[in-house]
Design a protein around this motif. Structure first.
Motif, PDB file in Angstrom:
ATOM      1  N   THR A  62       0.843  -1.185   0.000  1.00  0.00           N
ATOM      2  CA  THR A  62       0.000   0.000   0.000  1.00  0.00           C
ATOM      3  C   THR A  62       0.881   1.239   0.000  1.00  0.00           C
ATOM      4  OG1 THR A  62      -1.817  -1.072   1.179  1.00  0.00           O
ATOM      5  CG2 THR A  62      -1.729   1.337   1.260  1.00  0.00           C
ATOM      6  N   PHE A  63       0.604   2.146  -0.930  1.00  0.00           N
ATOM      7  CA  PHE A  63       1.254   3.455  -0.981  1.00  0.00           C
ATOM      8  C   PHE A  63       0.160   4.496  -0.783  1.00  0.00           C
ATOM      9  CE2 PHE A  63       4.206   0.720  -3.047  1.00  0.00           C
ATOM     10  CZ  PHE A  63       5.468   1.278  -2.842  1.00  0.00           C
ATOM     11  N   GLY A  64       0.276   5.295   0.282  1.00  0.00           N
ATOM     12  CA  GLY A  64      -0.780   6.246   0.595  1.00  0.00           C
ATOM     13  C   GLY A  64      -0.265   7.637   0.883  1.00  0.00           C
ATOM     14  N   GLY A  65      -1.119   8.632   0.632  1.00  0.00           N
ATOM     15  CA  GLY A  65      -0.791  10.026   0.917  1.00  0.00           C
ATOM     16  C   GLY A  65      -2.058  10.825   1.107  1.00  0.00           C
ATOM     17  N   THR A  66      -1.899  12.132   1.275  1.00  0.00           N
ATOM     18  CA  THR A  66      -3.062  13.000   1.460  1.00  0.00           C
ATOM     19  C   THR A  66      -2.824  14.334   0.782  1.00  0.00           C
ATOM     20  OG1 THR A  66      -4.501  14.087   3.070  1.00  0.00           O
ATOM     21  CG2 THR A  66      -2.180  13.830   3.676  1.00  0.00           C
ATOM     22  N   LEU A  67      -3.927  14.914   0.284  1.00  0.00           N
ATOM     23  CA  LEU A  67      -3.897  16.263  -0.271  1.00  0.00           C
ATOM     24  C   LEU A  67      -4.160  17.318   0.794  1.00  0.00           C
ATOM     25  CD1 LEU A  67      -5.810  15.458  -3.565  1.00  0.00           C
ATOM     26  CD2 LEU A  67      -3.412  16.140  -3.387  1.00  0.00           C
ATOM     27  N   ALA A  68      -4.424  16.850   2.018  1.00  0.00           N
ATOM     28  CA  ALA A  68      -4.619  17.739   3.170  1.00  0.00           C
ATOM     29  C   ALA A  68      -5.753  18.727   2.943  1.00  0.00           C
ATOM     30  CB  ALA A  68      -3.320  18.490   3.500  1.00  0.00           C
ATOM     31  N   ALA A  69      -6.752  18.316   2.193  1.00  0.00           N
ATOM     32  CA  ALA A  69      -7.924  19.164   1.944  1.00  0.00           C
ATOM     33  C   ALA A  69      -9.040  18.262   1.453  1.00  0.00           C
ATOM     34  CB  ALA A  69      -7.617  20.234   0.898  1.00  0.00           C
ATOM     35  N   PRO A  70     -10.293  18.627   1.743  1.00  0.00           N
ATOM     36  CA  PRO A  70     -11.414  17.804   1.255  1.00  0.00           C
ATOM     37  C   PRO A  70     -11.446  17.771  -0.270  1.00  0.00           C
ATOM     38  CG  PRO A  70     -12.140  19.368   2.929  1.00  0.00           C
ATOM     39  CD  PRO A  70     -10.749  19.770   2.561  1.00  0.00           C
ATOM     40  N   LEU A  71     -11.920  16.666  -0.793  1.00  0.00           N
ATOM     41  CA  LEU A  71     -12.080  16.527  -2.231  1.00  0.00           C
ATOM     42  C   LEU A  71     -13.500  16.903  -2.624  1.00  0.00           C
ATOM     43  CD1 LEU A  71     -10.303  13.085  -2.782  1.00  0.00           C
ATOM     44  CD2 LEU A  71      -9.303  15.380  -2.724  1.00  0.00           C
ATOM     45  N   GLN A  72     -13.623  17.617  -3.689  1.00  0.00           N
ATOM     46  CA  GLN A  72     -14.914  18.063  -4.187  1.00  0.00           C
ATOM     47  C   GLN A  72     -15.128  17.542  -5.606  1.00  0.00           C
ATOM     48  OE1 GLN A  72     -14.386  22.296  -3.852  1.00  0.00           O
ATOM     49  NE2 GLN A  72     -15.158  22.344  -1.737  1.00  0.00           N
ATOM     50  N   HIS A  73     -16.417  17.452  -5.975  1.00  0.00           N
ATOM     51  CA  HIS A  73     -16.802  17.086  -7.340  1.00  0.00           C
ATOM     52  C   HIS A  73     -16.143  15.779  -7.783  1.00  0.00           C
ATOM     53  CE1 HIS A  73     -16.746  21.651  -7.286  1.00  0.00           C
ATOM     54  NE2 HIS A  73     -18.041  21.326  -7.231  1.00  0.00           N
ATOM     55  N   ALA A  90     -11.826  11.581 -10.953  1.00  0.00           N
ATOM     56  CA  ALA A  90     -11.458  12.991 -11.018  1.00  0.00           C
ATOM     57  C   ALA A  90     -11.994  13.708  -9.794  1.00  0.00           C
ATOM     58  CB  ALA A  90     -12.011  13.622 -12.290  1.00  0.00           C
ATOM     59  N   PHE A  91     -11.337  14.797  -9.394  1.00  0.00           N
ATOM     60  CA  PHE A  91     -11.722  15.520  -8.179  1.00  0.00           C
ATOM     61  C   PHE A  91     -11.080  16.903  -8.192  1.00  0.00           C
ATOM     62  CE2 PHE A  91      -8.479  12.284  -7.634  1.00  0.00           C
ATOM     63  CZ  PHE A  91      -7.352  13.035  -7.297  1.00  0.00           C
ATOM     64  N   ASP A  92     -11.602  17.791  -7.355  1.00  0.00           N
ATOM     65  CA  ASP A  92     -11.056  19.140  -7.166  1.00  0.00           C
ATOM     66  C   ASP A  92     -10.652  19.299  -5.714  1.00  0.00           C
ATOM     67  OD1 ASP A  92     -11.740  19.678  -9.824  1.00  0.00           O
ATOM     68  OD2 ASP A  92     -13.697  20.506  -9.251  1.00  0.00           O
ATOM     69  N   TRP A  93      -9.725  20.241  -5.461  1.00  0.00           N
ATOM     70  CA  TRP A  93      -9.338  20.576  -4.084  1.00  0.00           C
ATOM     71  C   TRP A  93      -8.621  21.920  -4.086  1.00  0.00           C
ATOM     72  CZ3 TRP A  93      -6.302  17.715  -7.258  1.00  0.00           C
ATOM     73  CH2 TRP A  93      -4.926  17.895  -7.234  1.00  0.00           C
ATOM     74  N   GLN A  94      -8.360  22.443  -2.917  1.00  0.00           N
ATOM     75  CA  GLN A  94      -7.638  23.696  -2.741  1.00  0.00           C
ATOM     76  C   GLN A  94      -6.249  23.392  -2.183  1.00  0.00           C
ATOM     77  OE1 GLN A  94      -8.501  27.075  -3.218  1.00  0.00           O
ATOM     78  NE2 GLN A  94     -10.315  26.370  -4.353  1.00  0.00           N
ATOM     79  N   PRO A  99      -6.916  26.931  -6.545  1.00  0.00           N
ATOM     80  CA  PRO A  99      -7.812  25.833  -6.939  1.00  0.00           C
ATOM     81  C   PRO A  99      -7.054  24.826  -7.799  1.00  0.00           C
ATOM     82  CG  PRO A  99      -8.274  27.790  -8.245  1.00  0.00           C
ATOM     83  CD  PRO A  99      -7.276  28.207  -7.202  1.00  0.00           C
ATOM     84  N   MET A 100      -7.242  23.559  -7.489  1.00  0.00           N
ATOM     85  CA  MET A 100      -6.571  22.480  -8.205  1.00  0.00           C
ATOM     86  C   MET A 100      -7.599  21.457  -8.658  1.00  0.00           C
ATOM     87  SD  MET A 100      -3.301  23.258  -8.053  1.00  0.00           S
ATOM     88  CE  MET A 100      -2.632  21.692  -8.629  1.00  0.00           C
ATOM     89  N   SER A 101      -7.308  20.816  -9.769  1.00  0.00           N
ATOM     90  CA  SER A 101      -8.106  19.675 -10.209  1.00  0.00           C
ATOM     91  C   SER A 101      -7.146  18.546 -10.562  1.00  0.00           C
ATOM     92  CB  SER A 101      -8.972  20.035 -11.417  1.00  0.00           C
ATOM     93  OG  SER A 101      -8.170  20.438 -12.517  1.00  0.00           O
ATOM     94  N   GLY A 102      -7.641  17.331 -10.422  1.00  0.00           N
ATOM     95  CA  GLY A 102      -6.758  16.205 -10.705  1.00  0.00           C
ATOM     96  C   GLY A 102      -7.529  14.936 -10.971  1.00  0.00           C
TER      97      GLY A 102
END
Length: 753
Positions: A62-73, A90-94, A99-102
């Protein structure tokens, strides 16, 4: 400690089927779409916390991480790209008030994941790393390449634009690298507590809409994972990688004048530079040493005495030679043949010598008149018109390959390469484009890891240096490990110049499937050695792929075992794989035995292991261990040919007098049936005879179609056979290709067990 007996039991099956799963703010439709996908990965996401995980089933990592922000959309979908059919989330975050999308894609039937992030607005600083894995499997070894010329191997995570390989003692592997913007990207972390894909700290002024991607590959088997990762990266870039005979340097024996060669800034005073080289070429023709191209190093064009760092060097490169802009070691003034050496120009010399040319170049000097006409960034030309001029000169002068040297210093002393998006790409893109338009191939010299990655985008980047100047025993280790990076990306490694009397250097460069090039002084040439590498017409008889370290050597080196390095390559004739294994002692290592099994080489049937230089062999079951003492001298080495015993009862070794006896330039076809092996043998037009050899359970009956043979020599105790075959008067000459050949079919029939 590395356990050879346990390791050799590994069969490296393909990864098991995988599933896509999510948690958090995901719609029921998205959950429904996340059904099991053969060969994929589990991707788990926590929309509330911004967490993500990539989970493989086998190995259970398992390889895990966090964007440290809620994911939207958050949205899931299916699609198709250069890697195949995928499932995307796909998701958005700050991030950093931006604003970021990924998205994350996993692929049907392939253990690959592709990560992407896009900036929603412009920013001075680049975005945070994504992925940024901080949850990692325990006790993994780490391997990468260093920020130094020729991309030296490191058993650690170097924080630059390089792939990182993580692997365990069973050769399970994980590979991660940037997938775009290689020249400004960087891996981050140490490989044990953090594995992240981000950017170098100098990058500035990232525009809105900027997108960066990262590729991840899992696999069972280190070399299999390298190949899967490299193929995926090349497929994403859309380039068509060159075959191992794509240009003159790859196809034929050549003569080189670079650092370490006899005529590097050196010539016969009575003949001049041009006369010295013309005399050498003519002597080789008389001796039937079939060189087919000539390399001219930095001595032939106009230069200053100013180094890449702006510091003045010596007034002359070679003190014993006349002064002149050619006899300097600074930056490029003008890319054309110096009139002191070639008064009638390079094109006239090329026609006189009768060989295509490979020519060297370096950085552009600050005092060069090119600055008045073209856009120069630091010490590198980014102007497409400059490259059009250079490539046009190459074409007009009979130059077939352009060698760009000093790439590491060009990167270091052109600040825009690391500070700005697109500057380094403009340099390399225009080099490749302009040369391609003129039918000229490209070779990189002194490359950094980012040059390997970026170079995967160019169809006509055929060769790349993976060893320091003047190839020799002290270069073998790094050459083989860095050839692994070149091979994964579809580039052919070049060892650099050596002398023809150095048997193992000729051998290793032949096994690299890249160029074979010598730099002897006139009269010092060793034809016997060279003819083990090439046909009489100069065509290299080579393997299908570059020789690279076996998985067991990665593990032994990671464990700091004092073991020999064992490397391998192969030829594959419709599933009949013949393996070529080279092993050698390294400084501060013990005189341990060479150890491997046919199964470790990918063979599933019994095999015949033939010691090329000792000229003897033994039959082994696929899982049986082969072991032989390597010797205790500092440069002890061994070379083995490992051929499967087929349904015919024959293990065919090919041309007895060639290093790569089953190379397709000599053996065009193998067809194995019960009791019969059919062999296609290719002769250069002026070749009279070829000696074939191998192992047979019983004495073979020989039939030659459109040819002649001498009596079969068969030893009923060792089961080793040799036979000399020849074209006869009726054998036609095939002139459909540039190199006329004659073809003979050989039938070997046995009484199989």
């Amino acid at each position: 400690m590395f356990n050879f007996a346990a390791f050799r039991k590994s069969t490296f099956p393909a990864l098991a089927g995988l599933v896509l799963a999510f948690s958090g703010n995901v719609s029921p439709a998205a959950n429904h779409d996340a059904s099991p996908a053969d060969g994929g990965l589990d991707v788990k996401m926590d929309a509330k916390q911004g967490g993500y995980q990539v989970v493989s089933r086998d190995p259970a990592w398992t390889f895990g991480g966090t964007l440290a922000a809620p994911l939207q959309h958050v949205k899931t979908s299916r699609g198709h790209d250069g890697l195949g059919d995928y499932r995307q989330t796909a998701f958005d975050w700050q991030s950093r008030q931006r604003p970021m999308s990924g998205w994350i894609r996993i692929y049907d039937g392939k253990p690959l994941a592709l990560f992407s992030q896009t900036c929603g607005k412009a920013s001075e600083l680049p975005p945070a790393a994504f992925p940024d894995f901080t949850t990692l499997p325990d006790k993994l070894h780490v391997f990468s390449y260093g920020l130094h010329e020729f991309a030296p191997p490191h058993f650690s995570g170097v924080e630059i634009s390089t792939p990182w390989l993580l692997f365990d003692d069973d050769a399970n592997a994980f590979l991660i690298s940037p997938a775009t913007h290689f020249m400004v990207a960087s891996m981050i972390g140490d490989g044990h507590k953090q594995v992240a894909s981000g950017f170098n700290p100098d990058l500035r002024n990232v525009p809105a809409g900027f997108t960066q991607q990262t590729l991840v590959a899992f696999g069972k088997g280190i070399n299999k994972t390298w190949d899967a990762w490299g193929k995926a990266l090349v497929d994403l870039g859309g380039a068509k990688r060159p075959a191992n005979d794509a240009d003159a340097t790859l196809k034929y024996l050549g003569y080189w004048t670079d650092n370490g060669a006899a005529y590097y800034y050196n010539y016969d005073f009575s003949k001049g530079y041009a006369g010295t080289l013309q005399g050498l070429v003519e002597t080789y023709r008389q001796e039937e040493i079939p060189i087919r191209y000539l390399q001219l190093d930095s001595w032939w064009y106009y230069k200053t005495i100013t180094n890449y760092d702006g510091v003045a060097g010596k007034p002359k490169k070679a003190g014993k030679l006349p002064a002149g802009e050619w006899n300097r070691y600074g930056g490029l003034l003008e890319y054309k043949a110096h009139t002191d050496l070639f008064p009638d120009g390079l094109a006239v010399f090329q026609k006189a010598v009768g060989l295509p040319l490979v020519t060297h170049n370096r950085w552009i000097d600050p005092s060069s008149p090119y600055h008045e006409k073209y856009k120069i960034s630091g010490i590198a030309a980014v102007d497409p018109k400059w490259w059009d001029n250079i490539a046009g000169y190459c074409k007009a002068s009979g130059i077939v390959t352009y060698e760009q040297d000093w790439l590491n210093y060009i990167y270091a002393y052109s600040p825009g390469f690391s500070h700005e998006l697109g500057t380094a790409e403009a340099y390399l893109d225009n080099m490749a484009r302009a040369c391609k338009e003129q039918g000229v191939t490209v070779q990189y010299c002194m490359p950094l890891p980012c040059n390997f990655l970026q170079g995967s985008r160019y169809d006509n980047l055929t060769t790349i240096r993976t060893s320091g100047d003047r190839f020799n025993t002290n270069k073998w280790n790094d050459f083989l490990y860095t050839s692994r990076l070149a091979s994964a990306l579809g580039m052919w490694p070049w060892a650099d110049v050596y002398m023809s009397g150095e048997t193992n250097n000729v051998l290793l460069s032949t096994l690299s499937a890249g160029p074979v090039g010598i730099g002897d002084a006139l009269g010092a040439e060793n034809k016997v050695n060279l003819m083990q590498a090439v046909r009489a017409d100069g065509m290299i008889v080579k393997p299908d792929a570059p020789i690279v370290p076996l998985d067991c050597s990665y593990i032994a080196d990671a464990q700091k075992e004092k073991a020999p390095l064992v490397a391998g390559t192969y030829t594959d004739h419709n599933g009949i794989k013949t393996e070529y294994v080279f092993a050698f002692r390294r400084p501060k290592t013990a005189g341990d035995d060479v150890q491997f099994t046919p199964a470790m080489l990918g063979l599933s049937s019994p095999a015949y292991v033939y010691d090329y230089f000792a000229a003897h062999g033994q039959r082994l079951d696929a899982a049986a261990g082969f072991s032989a003492p390597l010797g205790t001298n500092a440069n002890a080495s061994a070379f083995y040919v490992v051929a499967p015993v087929g349904k015919s009862g024959i293990a065919f070794l090919g041309d007895k007098d060639k290093f790569v006896g089953t190379g397709k330039q000599r053996i065009s076809m193998l067809q194995d049936e019960r009791g019969k092996l059919t062999v296609g043998v290719v002769f250069a037009e002026n070749e009279k005879t070829v000696t074939l050899h191998g192992y047979a359970d019983s004495e073979p009956k020989l039939t030659i179609l459109a040819g002649l043979d001498d009596p079969m020599q068969y030893n009923p105790v060792t089961h080793y056979f040799t036979v000399e075959v020849k074209p006869d008067a009726s054998t036609p000459v095939d002139k459909s290709a540039a190199d006329p050949v004659r073809r003979v079919t050989v039938l070997l029939e046995t009484q199989p067990k």
